[in-house]
Design a protein around this motif. Structure first.
Motif, PDB file in Angstrom:
ATOM      1  N   HIS A  21       0.848  -1.198   0.000  1.00  0.00           N
ATOM      2  CA  HIS A  21       0.000   0.000   0.000  1.00  0.00           C
ATOM      3  C   HIS A  21       0.880   1.242   0.000  1.00  0.00           C
ATOM      4  CE1 HIS A  21      -4.027  -1.565   0.461  1.00  0.00           C
ATOM      5  NE2 HIS A  21      -3.641  -2.381   1.422  1.00  0.00           N
ATOM      6  N   PRO A  22       0.571   2.238  -0.820  1.00  0.00           N
ATOM      7  CA  PRO A  22       1.388   3.454  -0.830  1.00  0.00           C
ATOM      8  C   PRO A  22       1.227   4.272   0.451  1.00  0.00           C
ATOM      9  CG  PRO A  22      -0.485   3.679  -2.309  1.00  0.00           C
ATOM     10  CD  PRO A  22      -0.491   2.261  -1.800  1.00  0.00           C
ATOM     11  N   HIS A  23       0.120   4.084   1.153  1.00  0.00           N
ATOM     12  CA  HIS A  23      -0.113   4.746   2.440  1.00  0.00           C
ATOM     13  C   HIS A  23      -1.000   3.824   3.263  1.00  0.00           C
ATOM     14  CE1 HIS A  23      -4.049   5.802   0.775  1.00  0.00           C
ATOM     15  NE2 HIS A  23      -3.398   6.211  -0.287  1.00  0.00           N
ATOM     16  N   PRO A  24      -0.969   3.935   4.579  1.00  0.00           N
ATOM     17  CA  PRO A  24      -1.757   3.022   5.424  1.00  0.00           C
ATOM     18  C   PRO A  24      -3.253   3.095   5.114  1.00  0.00           C
ATOM     19  CG  PRO A  24      -0.207   4.294   6.757  1.00  0.00           C
ATOM     20  CD  PRO A  24      -0.176   4.865   5.368  1.00  0.00           C
ATOM     21  N   PRO A  25      -3.905   1.936   5.006  1.00  0.00           N
ATOM     22  CA  PRO A  25      -5.354   1.917   4.791  1.00  0.00           C
ATOM     23  C   PRO A  25      -6.103   2.426   6.032  1.00  0.00           C
ATOM     24  CG  PRO A  25      -4.377  -0.238   4.336  1.00  0.00           C
ATOM     25  CD  PRO A  25      -3.314   0.610   4.958  1.00  0.00           C
ATOM     26  N   SER A  26      -7.372   2.626   5.874  1.00  0.00           N
ATOM     27  CA  SER A  26      -8.206   3.164   6.949  1.00  0.00           C
ATOM     28  C   SER A  26      -8.346   2.172   8.101  1.00  0.00           C
ATOM     29  CB  SER A  26      -9.604   3.490   6.398  1.00  0.00           C
ATOM     30  OG  SER A  26     -10.468   3.808   7.465  1.00  0.00           O
ATOM     31  N   ASP A  27      -8.082   2.667   9.300  1.00  0.00           N
ATOM     32  CA  ASP A  27      -8.281   1.870  10.508  1.00  0.00           C
ATOM     33  C   ASP A  27      -9.759   1.728  10.848  1.00  0.00           C
ATOM     34  OD1 ASP A  27      -6.304   0.528  11.775  1.00  0.00           O
ATOM     35  OD2 ASP A  27      -5.887   2.075  13.281  1.00  0.00           O
ATOM     36  N   ALA A  28     -10.596   2.571  10.238  1.00  0.00           N
ATOM     37  CA  ALA A  28     -12.033   2.543  10.514  1.00  0.00           C
ATOM     38  C   ALA A  28     -12.715   1.384   9.802  1.00  0.00           C
ATOM     39  CB  ALA A  28     -12.670   3.864  10.083  1.00  0.00           C
ATOM     40  N   CYS A  29     -12.011   0.713   8.910  1.00  0.00           N
ATOM     41  CA  CYS A  29     -12.582  -0.393   8.124  1.00  0.00           C
ATOM     42  C   CYS A  29     -11.939  -1.703   8.560  1.00  0.00           C
ATOM     43  CB  CYS A  29     -12.309  -0.128   6.635  1.00  0.00           C
ATOM     44  SG  CYS A  29     -12.751  -1.507   5.563  1.00  0.00           S
ATOM     45  N   VAL A  53     -11.508  -4.399   6.856  1.00  0.00           N
ATOM     46  CA  VAL A  53     -10.580  -4.859   5.820  1.00  0.00           C
ATOM     47  C   VAL A  53      -9.313  -4.020   5.880  1.00  0.00           C
ATOM     48  CG1 VAL A  53     -10.208  -5.107   3.324  1.00  0.00           C
ATOM     49  CG2 VAL A  53     -12.403  -5.765   4.326  1.00  0.00           C
ATOM     50  N   GLY A  54      -9.466  -2.714   5.953  1.00  0.00           N
ATOM     51  CA  GLY A  54      -8.329  -1.809   6.022  1.00  0.00           C
ATOM     52  C   GLY A  54      -7.409  -2.100   7.203  1.00  0.00           C
ATOM     53  N   ARG A  55      -8.011  -2.397   8.357  1.00  0.00           N
ATOM     54  CA  ARG A  55      -7.219  -2.690   9.561  1.00  0.00           C
ATOM     55  C   ARG A  55      -6.368  -3.935   9.401  1.00  0.00           C
ATOM     56  NH1 ARG A  55     -11.915  -1.156  12.164  1.00  0.00           N
ATOM     57  NH2 ARG A  55     -12.666  -3.301  12.325  1.00  0.00           N
ATOM     58  N   ASN A  56      -6.800  -4.867   8.596  1.00  0.00           N
ATOM     59  CA  ASN A  56      -6.142  -6.175   8.510  1.00  0.00           C
ATOM     60  C   ASN A  56      -5.354  -6.423   7.228  1.00  0.00           C
ATOM     61  OD1 ASN A  56      -7.099  -7.806  10.963  1.00  0.00           O
ATOM     62  ND2 ASN A  56      -8.941  -6.760  10.247  1.00  0.00           N
ATOM     63  N   MET A  57      -5.728  -5.739   6.176  1.00  0.00           N
ATOM     64  CA  MET A  57      -5.172  -6.069   4.863  1.00  0.00           C
ATOM     65  C   MET A  57      -3.669  -5.897   4.773  1.00  0.00           C
ATOM     66  SD  MET A  57      -5.830  -7.493   2.061  1.00  0.00           S
ATOM     67  CE  MET A  57      -7.553  -7.680   2.473  1.00  0.00           C
ATOM     68  N   GLN A  58      -3.130  -4.832   5.339  1.00  0.00           N
ATOM     69  CA  GLN A  58      -1.693  -4.579   5.211  1.00  0.00           C
ATOM     70  C   GLN A  58      -0.870  -5.729   5.795  1.00  0.00           C
ATOM     71  OE1 GLN A  58      -0.746  -0.606   6.271  1.00  0.00           O
ATOM     72  NE2 GLN A  58       1.305  -0.728   5.421  1.00  0.00           N
ATOM     73  N   ASP A  59      -1.191  -6.197   6.992  1.00  0.00           N
ATOM     74  CA  ASP A  59      -0.455  -7.307   7.603  1.00  0.00           C
ATOM     75  C   ASP A  59      -0.635  -8.601   6.820  1.00  0.00           C
ATOM     76  OD1 ASP A  59       0.545  -5.685   9.588  1.00  0.00           O
ATOM     77  OD2 ASP A  59      -1.012  -6.229  11.050  1.00  0.00           O
ATOM     78  N   LEU A  60      -1.862  -8.834   6.344  1.00  0.00           N
ATOM     79  CA  LEU A  60      -2.123 -10.057   5.571  1.00  0.00           C
ATOM     80  C   LEU A  60      -1.332 -10.070   4.271  1.00  0.00           C
ATOM     81  CD1 LEU A  60      -5.982 -10.297   6.120  1.00  0.00           C
ATOM     82  CD2 LEU A  60      -4.205 -11.718   7.185  1.00  0.00           C
ATOM     83  N   LEU A  61      -1.359  -8.937   3.574  1.00  0.00           N
ATOM     84  CA  LEU A  61      -0.610  -8.859   2.315  1.00  0.00           C
ATOM     85  C   LEU A  61       0.893  -8.935   2.548  1.00  0.00           C
ATOM     86  CD1 LEU A  61      -2.505  -6.224   0.155  1.00  0.00           C
ATOM     87  CD2 LEU A  61      -2.423  -8.707  -0.137  1.00  0.00           C
ATOM     88  N   ASP A  62       1.383  -8.301   3.610  1.00  0.00           N
ATOM     89  CA  ASP A  62       2.819  -8.369   3.901  1.00  0.00           C
ATOM     90  C   ASP A  62       3.275  -9.817   4.055  1.00  0.00           C
ATOM     91  OD1 ASP A  62       3.407  -5.678   3.749  1.00  0.00           O
ATOM     92  OD2 ASP A  62       3.370  -5.344   5.926  1.00  0.00           O
ATOM     93  N   ALA A  63       2.518 -10.621   4.769  1.00  0.00           N
ATOM     94  CA  ALA A  63       2.886 -12.032   4.966  1.00  0.00           C
ATOM     95  C   ALA A  63       2.857 -12.792   3.639  1.00  0.00           C
ATOM     96  CB  ALA A  63       1.942 -12.692   5.975  1.00  0.00           C
ATOM     97  N   GLU A  64       1.806 -12.603   2.864  1.00  0.00           N
ATOM     98  CA  GLU A  64       1.703 -13.288   1.572  1.00  0.00           C
ATOM     99  C   GLU A  64       2.812 -12.855   0.616  1.00  0.00           C
ATOM    100  OE1 GLU A  64      -0.368 -15.769   0.625  1.00  0.00           O
ATOM    101  OE2 GLU A  64      -1.147 -15.765   2.677  1.00  0.00           O
ATOM    102  N   PHE A  65       3.035 -11.560   0.546  1.00  0.00           N
ATOM    103  CA  PHE A  65       4.041 -11.035  -0.374  1.00  0.00           C
ATOM    104  C   PHE A  65       5.445 -11.471   0.039  1.00  0.00           C
ATOM    105  CE2 PHE A  65       1.465  -7.138  -2.081  1.00  0.00           C
ATOM    106  CZ  PHE A  65       0.537  -8.015  -2.628  1.00  0.00           C
ATOM    107  N   ARG A  66       5.738 -11.490   1.351  1.00  0.00           N
ATOM    108  CA  ARG A  66       7.057 -11.954   1.811  1.00  0.00           C
ATOM    109  C   ARG A  66       7.285 -13.405   1.401  1.00  0.00           C
ATOM    110  NH1 ARG A  66       6.013  -9.066   6.391  1.00  0.00           N
ATOM    111  NH2 ARG A  66       5.302 -10.939   7.467  1.00  0.00           N
ATOM    112  N   ASP A  67       6.265 -14.250   1.574  1.00  0.00           N
ATOM    113  CA  ASP A  67       6.392 -15.655   1.174  1.00  0.00           C
ATOM    114  C   ASP A  67       6.636 -15.784  -0.326  1.00  0.00           C
ATOM    115  OD1 ASP A  67       6.007 -16.451   3.791  1.00  0.00           O
ATOM    116  OD2 ASP A  67       3.935 -17.146   3.485  1.00  0.00           O
ATOM    117  N   ALA A  68       5.918 -15.001  -1.120  1.00  0.00           N
ATOM    118  CA  ALA A  68       6.085 -15.040  -2.577  1.00  0.00           C
ATOM    119  C   ALA A  68       7.478 -14.557  -2.974  1.00  0.00           C
ATOM    120  CB  ALA A  68       5.006 -14.187  -3.253  1.00  0.00           C
ATOM    121  N   GLU A  69       7.961 -13.524  -2.325  1.00  0.00           N
ATOM    122  CA  GLU A  69       9.294 -12.994  -2.636  1.00  0.00           C
ATOM    123  C   GLU A  69      10.383 -13.982  -2.239  1.00  0.00           C
ATOM    124  OE1 GLU A  69       7.863  -8.360  -2.386  1.00  0.00           O
ATOM    125  OE2 GLU A  69       8.793  -9.270  -0.625  1.00  0.00           O
ATOM    126  N   ARG A  70      10.209 -14.668  -1.120  1.00  0.00           N
ATOM    127  CA  ARG A  70      11.175 -15.707  -0.725  1.00  0.00           C
ATOM    128  C   ARG A  70      11.190 -16.835  -1.747  1.00  0.00           C
ATOM    129  NH1 ARG A  70       9.941 -14.323   4.654  1.00  0.00           N
ATOM    130  NH2 ARG A  70       8.189 -15.758   4.778  1.00  0.00           N
TER     131      ARG A  70
END
Length: 148
Positions: A91-99, A101-118
């Motif tokens: 994400h270019p900037h943090p998603p909304s904490d009021a949502c 999905v927004g509260r959770n998506m960044q951490d979820l994507l970070d884990a998935e993307f790290r695994d894919a990059e490894r």
């Protein structure tokens, strides 16, 4: 930042240097093979030099050469020499904490993307520049047989 074409240019240049390992190549010779600009090639070669993969000699017969055997240079080495940052954009900037999905998506994507990059880095570690040279030569022999 996502993957750029720098990796492909770096791997192409390293493969050329390994193919003609008995002589130095100029950035113009490498650029001709890439149908590219020698300035771009020099920038990439500079990054490869900084990573200890190539070295340059100056003067009349100067040019670029591999700094170590092609059997000891992996595609991952080339990739890490020229690419900065993660492969998959976050994400270019943090998603909304009021949502929720927004509260959770960044951490979820970070884990998935790290695994894919490894996985990508592990795969690139399995192929050496020497392997690519062998494939190039085999393809050329096969093409020559088909044309005769």
């Amino acid at each position: 930042m996502g993957v750029s074409s720098r990796s492909a240019v770096a791997i192409h240049a390293l493969t050329m240097l390994a193919r003609w390992d008995d002589k130095s190549l100029t950035s113009a010779e490498i650029a001709d093979s890439l149908a590219s600009n020698p300035v771009l090639v020099r920038r990439i070669l500079g990054s490869l030099r900084d990573a200890g993969l190539v070295w340059a000699t100056e003067g009349r017969n100067g040019g670029w050469s591999l700094a170590r055997p092609a059997t000891q240079i992996t595609l991952r080495d080339a990739y890490t020499a020229v690419e900065a940052g993660p492969v998959l954009s976050r994400h270019p900037h943090p998603p909304s904490d009021a949502c929720e999905v927004g509260r959770n998506m960044q951490d979820l994507l970070d884990a998935e993307f790290r695994d894919a990059e490894r996985a990508l880095e592990e795969r690139l570690s399995r192929t050496t520049i020497a392997h690519l040279v062998r494939q190039v030569l085999a393809n050329e022999r096969a093409a020559a047989r088909r044309n005769h």
